[in-house]
Design a protein around this motif. Structure first.
Motif, PDB file in Angstrom:
ATOM      1  N   ILE A 124     -78.584-101.574 -34.096  1.00  0.00           N
ATOM      2  CA  ILE A 124     -79.915-101.977 -34.550  1.00  0.00           C
ATOM      3  C   ILE A 124     -80.714-102.487 -33.348  1.00  0.00           C
ATOM      4  CG2 ILE A 124     -81.235-103.616 -35.950  1.00  0.00           C
ATOM      5  CD1 ILE A 124     -79.012-103.615 -37.974  1.00  0.00           C
ATOM      6  N   TRP A 125     -81.901-101.908 -33.149  1.00  0.00           N
ATOM      7  CA  TRP A 125     -82.802-102.337 -32.087  1.00  0.00           C
ATOM      8  C   TRP A 125     -84.095-102.869 -32.715  1.00  0.00           C
ATOM      9  CZ3 TRP A 125     -82.511-100.946 -26.572  1.00  0.00           C
ATOM     10  CH2 TRP A 125     -81.307-100.320 -26.220  1.00  0.00           C
ATOM     11  N   LEU A 126     -84.524-104.036 -32.260  1.00  0.00           N
ATOM     12  CA  LEU A 126     -85.832-104.569 -32.643  1.00  0.00           C
ATOM     13  C   LEU A 126     -86.577-104.947 -31.376  1.00  0.00           C
ATOM     14  CD1 LEU A 126     -87.825-105.490 -34.884  1.00  0.00           C
ATOM     15  CD2 LEU A 126     -86.774-107.759 -34.729  1.00  0.00           C
ATOM     16  N   THR A 127     -87.750-104.388 -31.160  1.00  0.00           N
ATOM     17  CA  THR A 127     -88.587-104.742 -30.009  1.00  0.00           C
ATOM     18  C   THR A 127     -89.754-105.577 -30.512  1.00  0.00           C
ATOM     19  OG1 THR A 127     -89.612-102.552 -30.230  1.00  0.00           O
ATOM     20  CG2 THR A 127     -87.942-102.836 -28.509  1.00  0.00           C
ATOM     21  N   VAL A 157     -80.794 -97.476 -35.261  1.00  0.00           N
ATOM     22  CA  VAL A 157     -82.098 -97.543 -35.919  1.00  0.00           C
ATOM     23  C   VAL A 157     -82.974 -98.499 -35.126  1.00  0.00           C
ATOM     24  CG1 VAL A 157     -81.249 -96.950 -38.211  1.00  0.00           C
ATOM     25  CG2 VAL A 157     -81.262 -99.351 -37.483  1.00  0.00           C
ATOM     26  N   HIS A 158     -84.291 -98.257 -35.184  1.00  0.00           N
ATOM     27  CA  HIS A 158     -85.230 -99.060 -34.384  1.00  0.00           C
ATOM     28  C   HIS A 158     -86.379 -99.535 -35.249  1.00  0.00           C
ATOM     29  CE1 HIS A 158     -88.954 -99.246 -31.728  1.00  0.00           C
ATOM     30  NE2 HIS A 158     -88.198-100.231 -31.265  1.00  0.00           N
ATOM     31  N   GLY A 159     -86.728-100.803 -35.070  1.00  0.00           N
ATOM     32  CA  GLY A 159     -87.907-101.381 -35.691  1.00  0.00           C
ATOM     33  C   GLY A 159     -88.818-101.958 -34.625  1.00  0.00           C
ATOM     34  N   ALA A 160     -90.128-101.969 -34.902  1.00  0.00           N
ATOM     35  CA  ALA A 160     -91.109-102.371 -33.901  1.00  0.00           C
ATOM     36  C   ALA A 160     -92.017-103.466 -34.444  1.00  0.00           C
ATOM     37  CB  ALA A 160     -91.938-101.163 -33.478  1.00  0.00           C
ATOM     38  N   LYS A 198     -73.470-103.792 -33.879  1.00  0.00           N
ATOM     39  CA  LYS A 198     -74.191-104.744 -33.052  1.00  0.00           C
ATOM     40  C   LYS A 198     -75.700-104.559 -33.227  1.00  0.00           C
ATOM     41  CE  LYS A 198     -72.624-105.696 -28.986  1.00  0.00           C
ATOM     42  NZ  LYS A 198     -72.197-105.617 -27.572  1.00  0.00           N
ATOM     43  N   ALA A 199     -76.438-105.675 -33.116  1.00  0.00           N
ATOM     44  CA  ALA A 199     -77.901-105.669 -33.204  1.00  0.00           C
ATOM     45  C   ALA A 199     -78.479-106.391 -31.999  1.00  0.00           C
ATOM     46  CB  ALA A 199     -78.366-106.343 -34.489  1.00  0.00           C
ATOM     47  N   VAL A 200     -79.663-105.963 -31.561  1.00  0.00           N
ATOM     48  CA  VAL A 200     -80.337-106.609 -30.440  1.00  0.00           C
ATOM     49  C   VAL A 200     -81.798-106.828 -30.775  1.00  0.00           C
ATOM     50  CG1 VAL A 200     -80.910-104.410 -29.294  1.00  0.00           C
ATOM     51  CG2 VAL A 200     -80.791-106.528 -27.936  1.00  0.00           C
ATOM     52  N   CYS A 201     -82.328-107.966 -30.367  1.00  0.00           N
ATOM     53  CA  CYS A 201     -83.758-108.244 -30.397  1.00  0.00           C
ATOM     54  C   CYS A 201     -84.221-108.358 -28.953  1.00  0.00           C
ATOM     55  CB  CYS A 201     -84.071-109.526 -31.164  1.00  0.00           C
ATOM     56  SG  CYS A 201     -85.840-109.897 -31.265  1.00  0.00           S
ATOM     57  N   ILE A 202     -85.108-107.487 -28.541  1.00  0.00           N
ATOM     58  CA  ILE A 202     -85.646-107.524 -27.176  1.00  0.00           C
ATOM     59  C   ILE A 202     -86.999-108.203 -27.237  1.00  0.00           C
ATOM     60  CG2 ILE A 202     -86.309-106.187 -25.157  1.00  0.00           C
ATOM     61  CD1 ILE A 202     -84.398-104.047 -26.000  1.00  0.00           C
ATOM     62  N   THR A 251     -72.896-108.463 -35.260  1.00  0.00           N
ATOM     63  CA  THR A 251     -73.014-109.319 -34.077  1.00  0.00           C
ATOM     64  C   THR A 251     -74.389-109.063 -33.477  1.00  0.00           C
ATOM     65  OG1 THR A 251     -72.070-107.620 -32.643  1.00  0.00           O
ATOM     66  CG2 THR A 251     -70.544-109.223 -33.605  1.00  0.00           C
ATOM     67  N   HIS A 252     -74.943-110.053 -32.798  1.00  0.00           N
ATOM     68  CA  HIS A 252     -76.306-109.856 -32.315  1.00  0.00           C
ATOM     69  C   HIS A 252     -76.509-110.509 -30.956  1.00  0.00           C
ATOM     70  CE1 HIS A 252     -77.218-113.987 -33.748  1.00  0.00           C
ATOM     71  NE2 HIS A 252     -76.491-113.624 -34.801  1.00  0.00           N
ATOM     72  N   VAL A 253     -77.392-109.908 -30.192  1.00  0.00           N
ATOM     73  CA  VAL A 253     -77.727-110.382 -28.864  1.00  0.00           C
ATOM     74  C   VAL A 253     -79.235-110.440 -28.739  1.00  0.00           C
ATOM     75  CG1 VAL A 253     -75.634-109.433 -27.842  1.00  0.00           C
ATOM     76  CG2 VAL A 253     -77.732-108.056 -27.872  1.00  0.00           C
ATOM     77  N   ARG A 254     -79.674-111.142 -27.722  1.00  0.00           N
ATOM     78  CA  ARG A 254     -81.102-111.184 -27.442  1.00  0.00           C
ATOM     79  C   ARG A 254     -81.334-110.950 -25.953  1.00  0.00           C
ATOM     80  NH1 ARG A 254     -84.680-116.330 -29.024  1.00  0.00           N
ATOM     81  NH2 ARG A 254     -83.245-116.185 -30.803  1.00  0.00           N
ATOM     82  N   VAL A 255     -82.316-110.169 -25.639  1.00  0.00           N
ATOM     83  CA  VAL A 255     -82.674-109.898 -24.252  1.00  0.00           C
ATOM     84  C   VAL A 255     -84.115-110.343 -24.059  1.00  0.00           C
ATOM     85  CG1 VAL A 255     -83.054-108.128 -22.508  1.00  0.00           C
ATOM     86  CG2 VAL A 255     -81.090-107.960 -24.041  1.00  0.00           C
ATOM     87  N   ALA A 256     -84.357-111.111 -23.025  1.00  0.00           N
ATOM     88  CA  ALA A 256     -85.714-111.525 -22.672  1.00  0.00           C
ATOM     89  C   ALA A 256     -86.128-110.790 -21.412  1.00  0.00           C
ATOM     90  CB  ALA A 256     -85.778-113.033 -22.450  1.00  0.00           C
ATOM     91  N   ALA A 257     -87.294-110.164 -21.430  1.00  0.00           N
ATOM     92  CA  ALA A 257     -87.749-109.357 -20.301  1.00  0.00           C
ATOM     93  C   ALA A 257     -89.200-109.693 -19.983  1.00  0.00           C
ATOM     94  CB  ALA A 257     -87.619-107.876 -20.628  1.00  0.00           C
ATOM     95  N   VAL A 258     -89.488-109.938 -18.719  1.00  0.00           N
ATOM     96  CA  VAL A 258     -90.833-110.255 -18.251  1.00  0.00           C
ATOM     97  C   VAL A 258     -91.100-109.415 -17.012  1.00  0.00           C
ATOM     98  CG1 VAL A 258     -92.372-112.070 -17.405  1.00  0.00           C
ATOM     99  CG2 VAL A 258     -90.649-112.600 -19.132  1.00  0.00           C
TER     100      VAL A 258
END
Length: 756
Positions: free
Chosen positions: A646-649, A675-678, A587-591, A617-624
């Motif tokens: 996989i984490w991408l911020t 793994v994390h990418g910024a 799984k992968a996520v884009c925050i 598979t991938h998800v997206r999280v929106a944070a404010v």
């Protein structure tokens, strides 16, 4: 048959059509923003309508913030030679792009300081380069000494060199007949061991050996005016940084299509009309490419065509024009003998146009009745002819001043700071103009004779974020170097005394600055105000955040920013590779942050396209929200989905929230299976890369965003140089562990700011 006056009416549309077809980025690459923005709206507003994209709960911890624009105003007083110390917590960085088509072939890695022709420098190298005087060699196939049209290039280079404390040495032929010694001049320039070389590539074979030598010697080379499209020139690819100029073949092709279309509309059939391309520099690549495009367009439209290659005499340019005039007369007379009644004539440059004007003095031909003539070039002779006769329907300029100033600026940035151009071609044209526009070429347009005052309005500030310190360093350094006053104003959530950013624009309009620089995180919220500025005669350039003038539906001039969709793709490719090397395939996520921020959504969309193709598979999280609230969002996601590989911020604040999670969980390098990418650069992110917690960060070159926003505006106001495209990319580049020493060497001014 259409009457002559009707042809004149039709041809009045030629330049407008060229502008629409040639200048618009959508002519070459479908503009992706419209489709993507619809997808973003669907995903954010209806998580069940994902079109194959799994989306977690959209977390909105600050609903008031979403319902209003960022507010707040302050003026940051920032001395050019000082470095502000700021908190490491960084404000929300929002950057946008033109959303270029995200095909797999477009995904390229641009390593910082490891560019096509840049030397490999150490930390001490860059510290030394950033202050000392430099010397560049200019190797060209022409010279102002004998070619008046070349003076504009050299004038721009000399003024730019003076600005950057650079000395120039010029290497060029002694006259118009010598087109074979470019390789010899390049060798002489390399032997002098310059810091950089500006080069016209009139012939690939002549410069191949020299470019290889320059590469081996660690000398950065930047091309201008003439050169191949690198994607189609594997021989030279990797030997120089890129080129300032235009797509000569593509421009010629479209120009020829427009001319053929005019003949068809006037009911001139292929047995009645024929086409000519006057190639005034048959030994120069750019001139050949223009005529190749024109001739191919004529032929594909069913019209016969002839390419006339000029010959040159040792006696000089006056003798050349007489000889070339006779060549044109012979070409036209032969066509008449073959029964042709109407002539579509294009010249590849100023010298071809000037020879045609000599021919017209004795030809007896009548413009629009017997021929239609257009030319490349914007010399005084071409502009005068457009203004005083009907002979020239229009002209295409590749803006020589823009090229000269740009190539020196690009070399300076690369040698001093290790910053390489993002694109292989920095488009300075085509700029199409007819009689109305020619008046502006010699008139006042936006030109400012006295002191220049600019206002920059942005959605972040050095006062609250070290990222924005780097942007503002660029603004202030450019303003100082170019002798203009720039007032920076900001609106950010982190300022308790904020004023709405739209109000800042309205206030700026009332002050009537010479130019307005602005970040556009939300075009809908700023469209009315920014369009009012344009309508009031204030030129507007966007930087750091926006989409493009056409997509934002605002008539600003250009956007100087990172291509965020491409940035997401580049990040996705790097993370997929890193994950697969660890055997991770889940799984992968884009925050991301505010779901209304199209630019941040572009990052996630590009990322999702790549990871989906790799079967993640991938998800997206929106944070404010506040920093603490962002920490909570990231921590909650980890609690519920700790199996994410996989984490991408997508912003600096979210990078820091991720690092807070690492600390809170007591995780160290190797204790977790992901793994994390910024995105973007600050102290914590660089430390995390060095520690192995983060694979990389995507760099948009904030210093260049600020610097070039001012520089482009000053080029417009002082030299009437118009941005040729809607988007001037500054990124993406990937910063990995091996790049951190270079970034740290330039900390405090050019690559990131110093935080405590």
């Amino acid at each position: 048959m259409t009457q002559p006056h009707s042809i004149r009416t039709l041809v009045s549309l030629v330049i407008a059509i060229i502008l629409l077809i040639v200048v618009s980025p959508s002519s070459a690459t479908p503009h992706r923003r419209q489709d993507i923005s619809d997808a973003v709206t669907d995903i954010v507003s209806d998580p069940t309508n994902t079109a194959g994209v799994e989306v977690t709960e959209v977390v909105d911890t600050n609903t008031d913030a979403l319902d209003s624009e960022p507010a707040g105003v302050s003026v940051t007083e920032f001395a050019t030679d000082s470095v502000l110390e700021t908190d490491t917590d960084s404000d929300l960085e929002n950057v946008s792009d033109t959303g270029s088509e995200g095909t797999e072939s477009d995904v390229v890695r641009i390593e910082v300081a490891e560019s096509n022709g840049a030397s490999e420098s150490t930390e001490s190298d860059y510290l030394a380069e950033s202050d000392r005087p430099l010397r560049f060699a200019v190797v060209a196939h022409s010279s102002c000494e004998w070619d008046e049209s070349w003076c504009e290039y050299e004038r721009a280079m000399e003024r730019s060199a003076e600005t950057f404390d650079v000395t120039l040495d010029f290497y060029s032929p002694a006259n118009s007949t010598d087109f074979t010694s470019l390789g010899v001049f390049l060798d002489e320039a390399i032997d002098s061991n310059p810091d950089g070389i500006a080069l016209t590539i009139s012939n690939e074979t002549q410069v191949l050996e020299g470019l290889t030598r320059a590469k081996e010697a660690g000398i950065s080379v930047m091309a201008f005016e003439s050169g191949p499209e690198l994607a189609y020139s594997p021989v030279l690819k990797g030997l120089y940084l890129g080129r300032f100029g235009m797509y000569d073949y593509r421009t010629g092709l479209l120009l020829g299509q427009v001319l053929a279309g005019e003949a068809e509309l006037a009911n001139f059939t292929s047995d009645m009309a024929t086409g000519f391309c006057i190639n005034d520099r048959p030994t120069v690549l750019s001139s050949n490419e223009r005529c190749n495009g024109i001739i191919n367009a004529f032929n594909s439209s069913g019209y016969s065509s002839t390419e006339l290659n000029f010959t040159y005499e040792p006696e000089g340019l006056v003798a050349d024009r007489i000889e070339n005039k006779d060549q044109i007369a012979e070409m036209v007379n032969e066509a008449k003998e073959n029964g042709f009644q109407f002539f579509l004539i294009a010249a590849s440059g100023d010298k071809g146009a000037e020879a045609f004007y000599e021919y017209m003095q004795e030809s007896g031909l009548v413009a629009y009745e017997d021929f239609l003539f257009v030319t490349f070039g914007s010399s005084e002779a071409v502009i005068e002819n457009i203004l005083t006769t009907n002979q020239t329907a229009g002209a295409i300029s590749d803006q020589p001043y823009y090229q000269g100033a740009g190539v020196i600026n690009a070399l300076n940035m690369n040698v001093r700071y290790g910053i390489a151009p993002v694109d292989e071609l920095h488009e300075t044209g085509p700029i199409a103009f007819d009689a109305e526009d020619a008046n502006k070429q010699v008139g006042d347009y936006y030109i400012v004779d006295g002191p220049i005052k600019l206002i920059a309005i942005q959605h972040g500030s050095c006062e609250f974020s070290e990222f924005w310190c780097t942007v503002e360093n660029g603004i202030h350094n450019a303003s100082t170097a170019l002798g203009v006053e720039t007032d920076i104003r900001f609106s950010t959530f982190r300022d308790p005394n904020r004023i709405d950013i739209a109000q800042l624009v309205e206030d700026a309009i009332a002050e009537k600055p010479d130019g307005l620089l602005v970040t556009i995180p939300n075009a809908d919220a700023l469209r009315t105000q920014l369009q009012a500025a344009v309508d009031a005669g204030i030129p507007v350039i966007a930087y750091n955040a926006g989409d493009s003038p056409s997509s934002d539906k605002i008539d600003y001039l250009t956007l100087i920013a990172q291509d965020n969709y491409l940035a997401g793709q580049v990040a996705g490719e790097a993370l997929v590779k890193a994950a697969q090397e660890k055997g991770l395939t889940g799984k992968a996520v884009c925050i991301s942050a505010d779901p209304d921020e199209t630019n941040l959504n572009q990052r996630c969309l590009g990322f999702e396209q790549v990871v989906e193709a790799a079967n993640f598979t991938h998800v997206r999280v929106a944070a404010v929200g506040t920093d603490e609230e962002l920490d909570g969002v990231v921590a909650d996601y980890y609690t519920n989905y700790s199996d994410t590989d996989i984490w991408l911020t997508a912003t600096l604040r979210l990078n820091n929230a991720f690092y807070d999670l690492i600390d809170a969980q007591g995780l160290t390098n190797g204790d977790y299976d992901f793994v994390h990418g910024a995105f973007d650069v600050d102290t914590k992110t660089l430390q995390a890369i060095e520690a192995g917690v983060t694979e990389f960060t995507v760099d948009q070159h904030p210093y260049i965003e600020g610097y070039d926003a001012v520089a482009q505006m000053v080029l417009l106001l002082r030299e009437n140089v118009i941005p040729a495209t809607e988007f001037l990319p500054t990124g993406p580049g990937l910063i990995t562990a091996e790049d951190v020493p270079e970034i740290e060497a330039l900390a405090g001014m050019y690559r990131r700011s110093v935080a405590t």
